[in-house]
Design a protein around this motif. Structure first.
Motif, mmCIF file in Angstrom:
data_model
loop_
_atom_site.group_PDB
_atom_site.id
_atom_site.type_symbol
_atom_site.label_atom_id
_atom_site.label_comp_id
_atom_site.label_asym_id
_atom_site.label_seq_id
_atom_site.Cartn_x
_atom_site.Cartn_y
_atom_site.Cartn_z
ATOM 1 N N ARG A 2 0.827 -1.187 0.000
ATOM 2 C CA ARG A 2 0.000 0.000 0.000
ATOM 3 C C ARG A 2 0.866 1.243 0.000
ATOM 4 N NH1 ARG A 2 -2.245 3.136 4.058
ATOM 5 N NH2 ARG A 2 -1.353 1.808 5.646
ATOM 6 N N GLY A 136 -14.142 1.560 1.832
ATOM 7 C CA GLY A 136 -13.683 0.349 1.170
ATOM 8 C C GLY A 136 -14.487 -0.019 -0.060
ATOM 9 N N MET A 139 -12.966 1.480 -3.104
ATOM 10 C CA MET A 139 -11.729 0.836 -3.518
ATOM 11 C C MET A 139 -11.999 -0.525 -4.159
ATOM 12 S SD MET A 139 -9.489 3.123 -2.729
ATOM 13 C CE MET A 139 -10.822 4.234 -3.249
ATOM 14 N N MET A 151 -7.722 6.078 -1.686
ATOM 15 C CA MET A 151 -8.638 6.373 -0.588
ATOM 16 C C MET A 151 -8.228 7.652 0.123
ATOM 17 S SD MET A 151 -9.561 4.118 2.820
ATOM 18 C CE MET A 151 -10.748 3.032 2.013
ATOM 19 N N THR A 157 -14.539 6.273 7.998
ATOM 20 C CA THR A 157 -13.803 5.186 7.351
ATOM 21 C C THR A 157 -13.289 4.218 8.399
ATOM 22 O OG1 THR A 157 -13.052 6.823 5.725
ATOM 23 C CG2 THR A 157 -12.035 4.637 5.653
ATOM 24 N N GLU A 161 -10.538 -0.873 6.465
ATOM 25 C CA GLU A 161 -10.654 -0.387 5.098
ATOM 26 C C GLU A 161 -9.415 0.421 4.706
ATOM 27 O OE1 GLU A 161 -15.482 0.111 4.640
ATOM 28 O OE2 GLU A 161 -14.309 1.827 5.332
ATOM 29 N N ALA A 165 -6.686 -0.557 1.725
ATOM 30 C CA ALA A 165 -6.717 0.300 0.536
ATOM 31 C C ALA A 165 -5.396 0.218 -0.226
ATOM 32 C CB ALA A 165 -6.984 1.747 0.941
ATOM 33 N N VAL A 168 -3.411 5.401 -0.038
ATOM 34 C CA VAL A 168 -4.113 6.271 0.900
ATOM 35 C C VAL A 168 -3.503 7.663 0.837
ATOM 36 C CG1 VAL A 168 -4.696 6.696 3.325
ATOM 37 C CG2 VAL A 168 -4.695 4.358 2.430
#
Length: 201
Positions: A2, A136, A139, A151, A157, A161, A165, A168
């Motif tokens: 991520r 989520g 995504m 995101m 949120t 989630e 993602a 972010v």
């Protein structure tokens, strides 16, 4: 792995950026029927102006279950969306799912129907689009469609989630900078009177 908004990598410039509506472009007012309650999220107008200056298509992909649940009349939904365009300018495509969750439609996020419909409407491939949203479902819809998801979390949120993602960002401006790449985001082709994306307005 991520990516956070502090990380950069070279990617093709997207043909379009598709935004979730509530919590991403405008403040989330549950089942909003009143255009006077439309408030843009910080940086939304500046960000959209920059994208339009670059010739990048901007679209909205939004679940509006309140219609299917009988909480929002269709004319009220149209009025709220029209107010959003009055404040933020015109969008190249609007894709709205009016169905309730129990309708089991193919458009309600996290299914990819809205994203795929937006791409068809714009005449682009899903892989050439970026989806920006706050939960989520946004995504997952992007992933299923074959688009890139970024995101921008809000207080609603869920932490799982955020952890799941693909990318972010801390705010909408930073998300678009990630989508475009820092070099393009700071391009002089953008509105010369506005500060660079990611900076304080």
């Amino acid at each position: 792995m991520r990516k956070t908004d502090g990380e950069r990598e070279r990617r093709p410039v997207p043909s379009a950026i598709l935004f979730d509506r509530d919590g991403t472009l405008v403040a989330d007012v549950p089942y909003n029927t009143d255009p006077d309650l439309v408030v843009p999220m910080p940086g939304a107008l500046q960000t959209l102006r920059r994208l339009r200056a670059l010739g990048i298509a901007c679209g909205v992909v939004t679940n509006q279950a309140g219609v299917g649940l009988g909480l929002i009349a269709e004319h009220e939904l149209r009025a709220v969306n029209a107010r959003i365009e009055e404040i933020l300018g015109p969008f190249d495509t609007w894709q709205v799912c009016p169905h309730a969750p129990e309708d089991r439609c193919e458009c309600r996020k996290p299914k990819p129907g809205l994203v795929l419909a937006a791409c068809r409407d714009l005449g682009i491939r899903p892989e050439d689009a970026v989806v920006i949203g706050d939960i989520g479902k946004d995504m997952e819809a992007a992933r299923r469609a074959g688009s890139r998801g970024i995101m921008v979390p809000t207080p609603i949120t869920l932490r799982p989630e955020i952890l799941d993602a693909p990318t972010v960002a801390g705010d909408l401006s930073s998300a678009v900078m990630l989508a475009l790449g820092a070099e393009l985001a700071h391009s002089t082709r953008l509105d010369p009177g506005a500060p660079p994306l990611g900076s304080a307005a």
